[in-house]
Design a protein around this motif. Structure first.
Motif, PDB file in Angstrom:
ATOM      1  N   LEU A 134     -12.147   7.320  23.799  1.00 18.01           N
ATOM      2  CA  LEU A 134     -11.449   6.611  22.732  1.00 18.01           C
ATOM      3  C   LEU A 134     -12.377   5.668  21.996  1.00 18.01           C
ATOM      4  CD1 LEU A 134      -8.794   5.809  21.260  1.00 18.01           C
ATOM      5  CD2 LEU A 134      -8.506   4.045  23.013  1.00 18.01           C
ATOM      6  N   LEU A 191      -5.437   2.466  16.567  1.00 19.19           N
ATOM      7  CA  LEU A 191      -6.177   3.155  17.632  1.00 19.19           C
ATOM      8  C   LEU A 191      -6.944   2.171  18.505  1.00 19.19           C
ATOM      9  CD1 LEU A 191      -7.680   6.393  15.994  1.00 19.19           C
ATOM     10  CD2 LEU A 191      -6.011   6.262  17.840  1.00 19.19           C
ATOM     11  N   THR A 198     -11.161  10.882  19.189  1.00 18.67           N
ATOM     12  CA  THR A 198     -10.071   9.973  19.553  1.00 18.67           C
ATOM     13  C   THR A 198      -8.792  10.731  19.891  1.00 18.67           C
ATOM     14  OG1 THR A 198      -9.454   9.655  17.207  1.00 18.67           O
ATOM     15  CG2 THR A 198     -11.008   8.086  18.162  1.00 18.67           C
ATOM     16  N   HIS A 238      -6.877   2.275  11.415  1.00 14.05           N
ATOM     17  CA  HIS A 238      -7.113   2.790  12.766  1.00 14.05           C
ATOM     18  C   HIS A 238      -7.836   1.797  13.661  1.00 14.05           C
ATOM     19  CE1 HIS A 238      -6.136   6.518  10.528  1.00 14.05           C
ATOM     20  NE2 HIS A 238      -5.449   6.729  11.634  1.00 14.05           N
TER      21      HIS A 238
END
Length: 365
Positions: free
Chosen positions: A314, A278, A341, A274
């Motif tokens: 985020l 992300l 997130t 991630h």
């Protein structure tokens, strides 16, 4: 196959990518322990493919189909939409896997056609990413486990985004042959991603893969005009801030992969995966979304300061999830960061809609 000329056709394919995003986020909540007994809980096993192949891949395929203006280029987003539908219809994994492989193969052809028209290293970088995606989709279709395709999927997203940055920031590469350096690093990254799952040296190659990610991030950051644009205002500053944060997370993820490898599990695995998907990918998508969506739907998307809200969520959520949850190996903190997130991504969609409505007819950028 007829060329898709109408905004309605493009919108339908864009909605397919959006559906993949929403399905992937829903699958994430299942993996976090929520919605486990709901009808769509089976999407949990397709969380990675929906997010990477369906959302990122589908959006890129659509963007490139609009740009290339060749009827066959539409095969890429159409095949991706078919794959998304197959996942939601619970088809055997080889069906969406094969459809996504076709999508990425056509996308590779689109890059080849663009290179024929006007060759550039940026297109080679992006084509390397789409080739990796073909192998990633086939590997997932064969194994049925996304972790087996993880390095190739990372390679696809990183190469695609970096390639677009090289393409958009060409004038910043006037000194030091940085464009050539980034291209060599990306090709080395592709080689490592292809070779990593095979043989006794797999873990060592994965760690080299992590170091290459760091090198790509540093080389790209040094050349990217975002370092200057962050001192401007409005949309350029917003995009630059998202990009700089994305490069930072790519360094963090690369170092984690270099230390743990990709065959790790638990909190270390979460940090590796991630940090890329992300921290880097979604942050870069936030940065480019107004431009990409504007190109697809042929309308200017306005800037509004509210766009910063999901960005803060985020990266705040990532700090909680990776910086505290993963580092301290605390399940509750990790889960809380993950939820933040997810809210951030949904919030970006909502703020984008709000921005468009509140500035309708004003044409602000």
């Amino acid at each position: 196959m007829k060329k898709i000329r109408t905004p309605l056709g493009r919108l339908a394919l864009l909605l397919a990518a959006g559906l993949a995003l929403l399905g992937g986020l829903y699958a994430a909540t299942v993996l976090l322990g929520y919605n486990g007994h709901r009808p769509l809980s089976s999407l949990a096993s397709s969380h990675g493919p929906l997010m990477v192949f369906g959302f990122v891949g589908g959006a890129i395929a659509l963007e490139r189909a609009v740009a290339i203006r060749r009827w066959w280029g539409w095969g890429a987003p159409i095949a991706s939409a078919i794959a998304v539908a197959a996942v939601f219809l619970h088809a055997p994994v080889w069906v969406p896997g094969a459809a996504w492989a076709v999508s990425f193969a056509v996308l590779t052809g689109v890059y080849a056609e663009a290179y024929r028209r006007q060759g550039s290293l940026a297109l080679i970088i992006q084509a390397a990413g789409s080739v990796a995606a073909v192998f990633a989709a086939l590997r997932w279709a064969e194994a049925g486990v996304f972790t087996d395709a993880l390095g190739l999927a990372m390679m696809f997203t990183v190469a695609t985004i970096i390639g677009e940055r090289v393409e958009l920031a060409r004038l910043s590469f006037s000194r030091g042959h940085r464009e050539e350096t980034i291209t060599v690093l990306i090709l080395a990254l592709l080689a490592a991603a292809v070779v990593a799952p095979v043989g006794a040296l797999a873990t060592s190659i994965e760690r080299v893969f992590g170091l290459l990610l760091v090198a790509v991030a540093v080389a790209s950051l040094r050349a990217d005009v975002a370092r200057n644009l962050v001192r401007t205002s409005k949309l350029p500053r917003f995009s630059a801030a998202c990009m700089l944060l994305g490069y930072g997370w790519l360094v963090v993820a690369g170092l984690a992969i270099a230390f743990f490898g990709l065959r790790t599990t638990g909190f270390a695995y979460d940090a590796c995966v991630h940090g890329v998907f992300l921290g880097f990918v979604i942050s870069m998508i936030f940065a480019h979304a107004p431009i990409i969506l504007g190109a697809v739907i042929r309308k200017n998307l306005p800037y509004h300061p509210i766009l910063y809200a999901p960005v803060v969520l985020l990266h705040g959520g990532l700090l909680i999830r990776l910086g505290a949850g993963d580092l301290l190996r605390h399940d509750g903190i990790w889960r809380a960061g993950a939820i933040v997130t997810i809210v951030a991504v949904l919030g970006f969609i909502a703020t984008g809609i709000f921005s468009g409505i509140s500035n309708r007819g004003k044409g602000k950028r």
